[in-house]
Write a protein that holds these residues in place. Sequence first.
Motif, PDB file in Angstrom:
ATOM      1  N   TYR A   3     -40.518  39.104  58.570  1.00  8.20           N
ATOM      2  CA  TYR A   3     -40.415  38.199  59.726  1.00  8.20           C
ATOM      3  C   TYR A   3     -38.961  37.938  60.146  1.00  8.20           C
ATOM      4  CZ  TYR A   3     -41.244  34.104  62.700  1.00  8.20           C
ATOM      5  OH  TYR A   3     -41.290  33.221  63.751  1.00  8.20           O
ATOM      6  N   ALA A   4     -38.138  37.536  59.186  1.00 11.39           N
ATOM      7  CA  ALA A   4     -36.786  37.097  59.546  1.00 11.39           C
ATOM      8  C   ALA A   4     -35.933  38.249  60.090  1.00 11.39           C
ATOM      9  CB  ALA A   4     -36.104  36.443  58.348  1.00 11.39           C
ATOM     10  N   VAL A   9     -34.369  37.956  63.733  1.00 11.18           N
ATOM     11  CA  VAL A   9     -32.912  37.827  63.860  1.00 11.18           C
ATOM     12  C   VAL A   9     -32.248  39.147  64.277  1.00 11.18           C
ATOM     13  CG1 VAL A   9     -30.783  37.288  62.581  1.00 11.18           C
ATOM     14  CG2 VAL A   9     -32.833  35.884  62.258  1.00 11.18           C
ATOM     15  N   LYS A  50     -39.189  35.641  49.153  1.00  8.85           N
ATOM     16  CA  LYS A  50     -39.988  35.662  50.378  1.00  8.85           C
ATOM     17  C   LYS A  50     -41.468  35.409  50.084  1.00  8.85           C
ATOM     18  CE  LYS A  50     -36.563  38.728  52.324  1.00  8.85           C
ATOM     19  NZ  LYS A  50     -36.206  39.728  53.300  1.00  8.85           N
ATOM     20  N   VAL A  63     -40.907  32.467  54.523  1.00 10.53           N
ATOM     21  CA  VAL A  63     -40.253  32.802  55.795  1.00 10.53           C
ATOM     22  C   VAL A  63     -39.047  31.895  55.997  1.00 10.53           C
ATOM     23  CG1 VAL A  63     -40.508  32.611  58.299  1.00 10.53           C
ATOM     24  CG2 VAL A  63     -42.178  33.922  56.983  1.00 10.53           C
ATOM     25  N   ASP A  99     -36.312  33.170  53.876  1.00  9.73           N
ATOM     26  CA  ASP A  99     -35.821  34.425  54.434  1.00  9.73           C
ATOM     27  C   ASP A  99     -34.878  34.123  55.604  1.00  9.73           C
ATOM     28  OD1 ASP A  99     -35.645  37.109  54.767  1.00  9.73           O
ATOM     29  OD2 ASP A  99     -37.673  37.409  55.542  1.00  9.73           O
ATOM     30  N   LEU A 100     -35.285  33.184  56.452  1.00  7.10           N
ATOM     31  CA  LEU A 100     -34.439  32.819  57.591  1.00  7.10           C
ATOM     32  C   LEU A 100     -33.126  32.189  57.117  1.00  7.10           C
ATOM     33  CD1 LEU A 100     -37.187  31.509  60.040  1.00  7.10           C
ATOM     34  CD2 LEU A 100     -35.668  33.450  60.445  1.00  7.10           C
ATOM     35  N   LYS A 122     -30.624  34.743  56.349  1.00  2.00           N
ATOM     36  CA  LYS A 122     -30.038  35.263  57.600  1.00  2.00           C
ATOM     37  C   LYS A 122     -28.977  34.304  58.119  1.00  2.00           C
ATOM     38  CE  LYS A 122     -32.775  38.766  57.716  1.00  2.00           C
ATOM     39  NZ  LYS A 122     -32.273  40.078  57.316  1.00  2.00           N
ATOM     40  N   TRP A 175     -34.305  28.607  65.620  1.00  2.82           N
ATOM     41  CA  TRP A 175     -35.518  29.405  65.784  1.00  2.82           C
ATOM     42  C   TRP A 175     -36.538  28.705  66.672  1.00  2.82           C
ATOM     43  CZ3 TRP A 175     -33.210  29.186  60.681  1.00  2.82           C
ATOM     44  CH2 TRP A 175     -32.354  30.269  60.479  1.00  2.82           C
ATOM     45  N   THR A 228     -40.049  30.202  66.907  1.00  4.71           N
ATOM     46  CA  THR A 228     -40.946  29.881  65.799  1.00  4.71           C
ATOM     47  C   THR A 228     -41.625  28.540  66.085  1.00  4.71           C
ATOM     48  OG1 THR A 228     -39.365  30.985  64.375  1.00  4.71           O
ATOM     49  CG2 THR A 228     -41.055  29.715  63.274  1.00  4.71           C
TER      50      THR A 228
END
Length: 914
Positions: free
Chosen positions: A197-198, A202, A431, A437, A440-441, A444, A725, A728
């Motif tokens: 997802y991330a 991104v 993750k 998620v 994970d974000l 980033k 985000w 999201t």
Amino acid sequence: MEIESNIMPQLSRRSFLKNAGIAGFLVTVGANFGLTQLLEAAEKNIKDTSSDGWHYGHCRMCMRGCCPNMYRVENGIAVEIQGNVEAPTTKGALCAKGQSIIQNTYNPYRVKAPMKRTNPEKGLDVDPKWVEISWEEALSTTAKKLEEVHKEDPRGLLYQVGFGDMDYFCTFEFYFAHAFGTPNYVKSNGILCTLHYASDLVQGVFPGSGPDGTYLKYFIALGMNLGLGLASADGGARTLFDRMYKDRDFKMLVVDPHCGPEASKGEWVPIKPGGDLAFMLAMSQVIFYEVKKMDFHFLQWRTTSPYLIGKDGLYARGKDGKPQILDKFDGKVKSFDDKSLKEPDLWAQNIEVNGQKATSALTLIKDSFKEYTPEWAEKICEIPAEKIRQIAFDYINNASIGEFVYLKNSKGEMVKMPKRTSLIEAKRGVKNQRDGVASDLMTKFLSMIVGAVELPGGTVGKARGIHHMAPDEDGVVAPKGEAKNSRLENMKWPPEHINLWDWFPHKHTLPVHAYRVAAEPKKYGFEYEIKAILTIGSNPISSTSDPYMITETIKKIPFGAVVAYHYDEMAQMADILFASHSLLEKESVNCFEGAFDISGKETNNVRIMMYRDPIKPIYNTRQPQDIVMELAERIGIMKQFNSDINKVGIILGEVTTAHLDKEEYLDLNKRYTITELWNKGIQKSFGVGMDHFKKNGMIVSYRAPAEAYNGYWYKDGETRHPVYWSTTKISGEKQRKYFEEHAETIDKFPGLDWRDNFNYYEPIIKWRNKELLKISDDDEYNLTSVNWKSPFLPTRCGGADQMPWLQEAAANFDPSHGKMSLHTSTARKLGVVENDVCWCESKFGKVKAPVHVTELLRPGIVGFSGATGRMVNSLGQKAADYPHYNRLTSGLPESSCAISQGIVNSVACKVYKA
Ligand SMILES: Nc1nc2c(c(=O)[nH]1)N[C@H]1C(S)=C(S)[C@@H](COP(=O)(O)OP(=O)(O)OC[C@H]3O[C@@H](n4cnc5c(=O)[nH]c(N)nc54)[C@H](O)[C@@H]3O)O[C@H]1N2
Ligand SMILES: Nc1nc2c(c(=O)[nH]1)N[C@H]1C(S)=C(S)[C@@H](COP(=O)(O)OP(=O)(O)OC[C@H]3O[C@@H](n4cnc5c(=O)[nH]c(N)nc54)[C@H](O)[C@@H]3O)O[C@H]1N2
Ligand code: SF4
Ligand SMILES: [Mo]
């Protein structure tokens, strides 16, 4: 290329049989497994010397499959294997799995001819009473059943694929399902590795991104394996070694509850499982409030940090509808693409935009992270506050912010590009958590803070090219897959997808939900039932979660056919088996586009198209893609099948597709062979035919070093990675409406607290109380399980868990192999010693294994190595005896990531003597 046969002495037939394990099979294999057939076939092929000599190939003993190899055939039998020394990635290396590929062919537990079940009763421990049938009978029986389903309602077919036959997966993945007209294309890979997802949101890349080790000096590996622990021969492991031992300026911090090969070479920071988000939030807090140094230029021009956010939590838009930025240069608010923009203000606050007050995204993030002090995080992740502080300072101080590197582009020009030398990355360990998620974000976000995204030394996409970072109308990198909000269009009612894609639009793969729904679809609002499963290289039973539930559902589904290499769990539950070629018997193409785990200066810009020149099959087996195309023809869906290929292209590897021009389109009425299709695709992409590969094995090409970075294609301000985000958030709000509208039905789904799920759809990451941490405080389940990939058995691809050479190597070199590992202090508390056989039990299941006592784990962790454990005895006793970790986990939504629905991989458990 001439290869001297100097690696292994020439083998006599007897010693070959011994080496390939065939002699050993005599003891273990009964008549059911066709021993007579095996020997007869071997005899027949021994006389066939027509393909003797060296063949070019590529490995697939793990899902990467991108190590070019060569094998020697003698009397029709593969007797010798080695890496192709001309491959710039492997330089001729193969890992232990790759060396065992010969045993993959001479595995006695193979399905050696088409089979039909004669015992109507199904079960993992029920003898199917297989009877050998002709290909005609297997194909016509299956085609007839599938045709009936197709006529009645094509949605009744569950098409089940996975990484077991990655050669198939990477060339034919979805075509059959689409042509058939079923939305139920379900994958068993991925639910324990929701990595996507991330990177999509991104960077606009799939399947993800990984560190560019070329420049890195300070790397934080969070719950991930960089190739050492996986024994990646494709360059990942070598990159790490070169950086650590040749360059000697590379520091690796491994934040993981388990000290694996990477941690043992770097610095191990043992974290409490599930505490990763707290750790990263605290790192960010220290950077914002104490270090106060970041790559401000990158944040200004290559991220949405200066975008002004309104009170509604969305981009504050100007009269032209565009996101706005305050220009510090002249104090004016401007549209993001205003050519006069000189100095985007990262810290703008309470600025008037189109009648509302707005604040910059970065200010909001900074304010929101204020409370996440290292002292706060220490209580959750159990890394001392001072250590977190030091890591945050080291991360920034080693980032080389403001430094550049000059790299050549394809015009021969030297291009000045930012060089970054600090990075943080995470994979499965992080993750696959409830907040997977979100975590994970956060990785980033921390990468963007040091400007290390899609640029030298940063996190770089595993797919390369100009289009990945293309902006949307708001100037922000447009996601292309799982993070796309257009996926909300899948949210149909009544629901369509048996794996609940309608409910979880940002899912990766959801096989466990699929089988839970397929058991009683009406209950969950579905208007149809699953009537048949077609499986190829997939095993939701052993490789995902809730295996008993999945097995019970399969029993209820009237018909199942499996393209089967060996008698695994899905084969055991099937009605018809199509006997598949083994790896060396399969013709195959694959394209290396970049190392999966870590790339380096020898791998970052390399592209290798590789080919496997197959040996003659030793049994009555066929090439999987051809079996499926023949089924398509018999069912009458060939036209659609070919038309889909015309639209999508001929897939040549995980991320490589040859798109066809109209004049090259397939004839819709013809059934092609897979060789014909590849020939067309390769001709299109590389200008040569398959014959070239038979003679030369591979084509190696290099991107210009600058152009290997997706960020090269965009100048400052032309496209921006999102730090805030909002999409999201928008997705969560839209989904909430759907869930509220259908709450009466959706609430029937066990373990789904969807009201809580939507808390995770937020533009700025927040810490939320975690179920896992709560359970860990519980008296009964006071330990936490952890699983990691082993160099010998990372997944079940290639039947790795059955290969005698690998079993032996694993037993000799991995003390945790086949055992449950406990820290010395934990073992002492439990009163157990090395090799005591114990149960490890969670709320969801239990597994038995001998104990391994070690210092290489955090106290309180119960560690399991590799993807082991079978639920059938038809693959040999050893494979069945290994502990089957996945029984401990749960695929219920409450035990899954709120957004991706990836399964929480570490669970609360207890250990007691068996
Ligand atoms: N305990 C544990 N479980 C894991 C993981 C882990 O690290 N630990 N890893 C997870 C991850 S990251 C992934 S991606 C998934 C992968 O999970 P899957 O996509 O299901 O793939 P595999 O389990 O590798 O293989 C599926 C089945 O195909 C069989 N098979 C092997 N070779 C062949 C072949 O040539 N042809 C055919 N038709 N079948 C073949 C395998 O024996 C297995 O039964 O597993 C997940 N499961
Ligand atoms: N050569 C090769 N490369 C591969 C593969 C292969 O088969 N061969 N498989 C590929 C696939 S399918 C995948 S999905 C990827 C997966 O690659 P990784 O995600 O790197 O896989 P693992 O080795 O399972 O690493 C997970 C780590 O997380 C740790 N961990 C567990 N729980 C936690 C936690 O709560 N916090 C932290 N910080 N750590 C935790 C585990 O101890 C383990 O070390 O690898 C890919 N790369
Ligand atoms: S890393 Fe994977 S593809 Fe390469 S040799 Fe090992 S098993 Fe084969
Ligand atoms: Mo995976």
